[in-house]
Design an enzyme around this catalytic site. Structure first.
Site, PDB file in Angstrom:
ATOM      1  N   HIS A   1      -3.332   6.990   2.549  1.00 33.35           N
ATOM      2  CA  HIS A   1      -3.758   5.692   2.012  1.00 33.35           C
ATOM      3  C   HIS A   1      -5.116   5.340   2.610  1.00 33.35           C
ATOM      4  O   HIS A   1      -5.357   5.536   3.798  1.00 33.35           O
ATOM      5  CB  HIS A   1      -2.720   4.621   2.378  1.00 33.35           C
ATOM      6  CG  HIS A   1      -3.188   3.233   2.087  1.00 33.35           C
ATOM      7  ND1 HIS A   1      -3.711   2.884   0.872  1.00 33.35           N
ATOM      8  CD2 HIS A   1      -3.249   2.119   2.871  1.00 33.35           C
ATOM      9  CE1 HIS A   1      -4.057   1.606   0.907  1.00 33.35           C
ATOM     10  NE2 HIS A   1      -3.792   1.121   2.108  1.00 33.35           N
TER      11      HIS A   1
ATOM     12  N   CYS B   1       0.816  -1.231   0.000  1.00 31.91           N
ATOM     13  CA  CYS B   1       0.000   0.000   0.000  1.00 31.91           C
ATOM     14  C   CYS B   1       0.843   1.273   0.000  1.00 31.91           C
ATOM     15  O   CYS B   1       0.339   2.364  -0.241  1.00 31.91           O
ATOM     16  CB  CYS B   1      -0.930  -0.004   1.200  1.00 31.91           C
ATOM     17  SG  CYS B   1      -2.047  -1.398   1.163  1.00 31.91           S
TER      18      CYS B   1
ATOM     19  N   ASN C   1     -10.050  -0.614   0.067  1.00 32.10           N
ATOM     20  CA  ASN C   1      -8.595  -0.476   0.035  1.00 32.10           C
ATOM     21  C   ASN C   1      -8.082  -0.983  -1.313  1.00 32.10           C
ATOM     22  O   ASN C   1      -8.183  -2.176  -1.603  1.00 32.10           O
ATOM     23  CB  ASN C   1      -8.002  -1.295   1.196  1.00 32.10           C
ATOM     24  CG  ASN C   1      -6.477  -1.246   1.251  1.00 32.10           C
ATOM     25  OD1 ASN C   1      -5.831  -0.761   0.319  1.00 32.10           O
ATOM     26  ND2 ASN C   1      -5.911  -1.761   2.314  1.00 32.10           N
TER      27      ASN C   1
END
Ligand code: ACO
Length: 332
Positions: free
Chosen positions: A253, A112, A283
């Site tokens: 993020h 990520c 996500n």
């Protein structure tokens, strides 16, 4: 020479998967997912693969940069769900689909945190006068590495891509101010796809035990994420003598609304400066920050000259932050 963030583009596949759809697949509820993560929807690619998502985002970013495809000197892709496990790199496939030949193209793996790593690499290449225009892409078809029978992970992730062009400039006012990237492999088992690599090569066992899918120690990851990100964003602001008030948009993020809120609150940001898109997309790992930047750009909230504070945390464990002036032209 300085590096400037010249343009942004993003793409999400068409098929929406809601929390209510997931209620029919695993033992979960819309209420649990929303309360613990903030996620309401995510998009899933059916026929398209990671490089297809990346291609669409890249075409938009290149068009908005005002450059021709031929002006792109290098293509770098961050992904944990590449078209192929080992080779060719997804970046090579993207370059081919874009019709760009004879340029360096490679992938990086930082989960990520991938997009912050990409910005850092592109900035360094430009500042060292190696290249002038670099296409960076965060692209994920996470639905291909999600265990759809594991409620701990399958409710969290979505597919998508975001791309940016980073270009050389002589004007320091347009420059990416600073980036910071880091890692700690001690926590490698917090987020892991244990199977199909050299440690556990593809085998019947890997298939039977779902080892080629993502596993996560969610709660442990959550705690380290909040602590590490809070320190990281405070450090980058302090190092550059920039106050939280001077930041126009905090674009973290998008893993979990509660992580974003905890980090945002620690910096005492106004609510309207904290960018949240996790409810829409879930996500999307390396794609989540450029997708969020693109949302801000297309909605008119991100303008030329605005200062963005980016931060991310992911498998590795990896983390990073960046202070980035947006240098894109307004959408006409
Ligand atoms: N539906 C219902 N119940 C669930 C679900 C679900 N989908 N998933 C887990 N539960 C249950 C658990 O089994 C547990 O039950 P128990 O108490 O009976 O054992 C309970 O809910 C609480 O589980 P926790 O894991 O403690 O829940 P938590 O509040 O920590 O939320 C979550 C879990 C959302 C995963 C959170 O920990 C998180 O966001 N972690 C960080 C994720 C992250 O930032 N990852 C890094 C980036 S990802 C990347 O790099 C690819």
């Amino acid at each position: 020479m300085f590096a400037s963030f010249k343009s942004i583009g993003a793409y999400v596949p068409k098929e929406k998967l809601t929390n209510f759809d997931l209620e029919k697949m695993v033992d979960t509820t819309d209420e649990w997912i929303k309360k613990r993560t903030g996620i309401e929807n995510r998009y899933i690619a059916k026929e398209e693969v990671t490089s297809d998502l990346a291609l669409k985002a890249s075409e938009i970013a290149i068009k908005r940069s005002g450059l021709a495809k031929d002006d792109i000197d290098a293509i770098i892709c961050a992904t944990i769900s590449p078209d192929y496990l080992c080779m060719p790199s997804t970046a090579c496939v993207i370059a081919d689909k874009l019709g760009i030949k004879n340029r360096p193209a490679f992938d990086i793996s930082a989960a990520c945190t991938g997009f912050i790593y990409l910005v850092t690499i592109a900035k360094s290449f430009i500042e060292s006068n190696l290249y002038k225009n670099i296409l960076i892409v965060g692209a994920e078809k996470l639905s291909s590495i999600v265990d759809w029978s594991d409620r701990n992970t399958c409710v969290l992730f979505g597919d998508g891509a975001g791309a940016a062009v980073i270009s050389a400039t002589e004007d320091k006012n347009e420059a990416i101010i600073d980036t910071h990237i880091s890692s700690d492999g001690e926590y490698q088992d917090f987020l892991i796809t244990p199977g199909s690599g050299s440690k556990n090569p593809c085998s019947q066992k890997v298939i039977d035990e779902n080892m080629a899918f993502m596993k996560m120690k969610g709660n442990e990851t959550f705690k380290v994420a909040v602590k590490t990100l809070t320190k990281d964003v405070k450090d980058i602001l302090k190092k550059n003598k920039i106050s939280a008030n001077e930041v126009d948009l905090f674009i973290p993020h998008q893993a979990n609304y509660r992580i974003i809120k905890a980090v945002g609150d620690s910096l005492k940001f106004d609510k309207d400066k904290i960018v949240i898109t996790v409810h829409k997309y879930g996500n999307t790992s390396s794609a989540s920050i450029p997708m969020a930047i693109n949302d801000m750009y297309e909605s008119g909230r991100l303008k030329k000259g605005d200062l963005m504070l980016l931060d991310a945390f992911g498998g590795g464990l990896t983390w990073g932050s960046a202070l980035v002036k947006f240098n894109g032209e307004e959408i006409k």
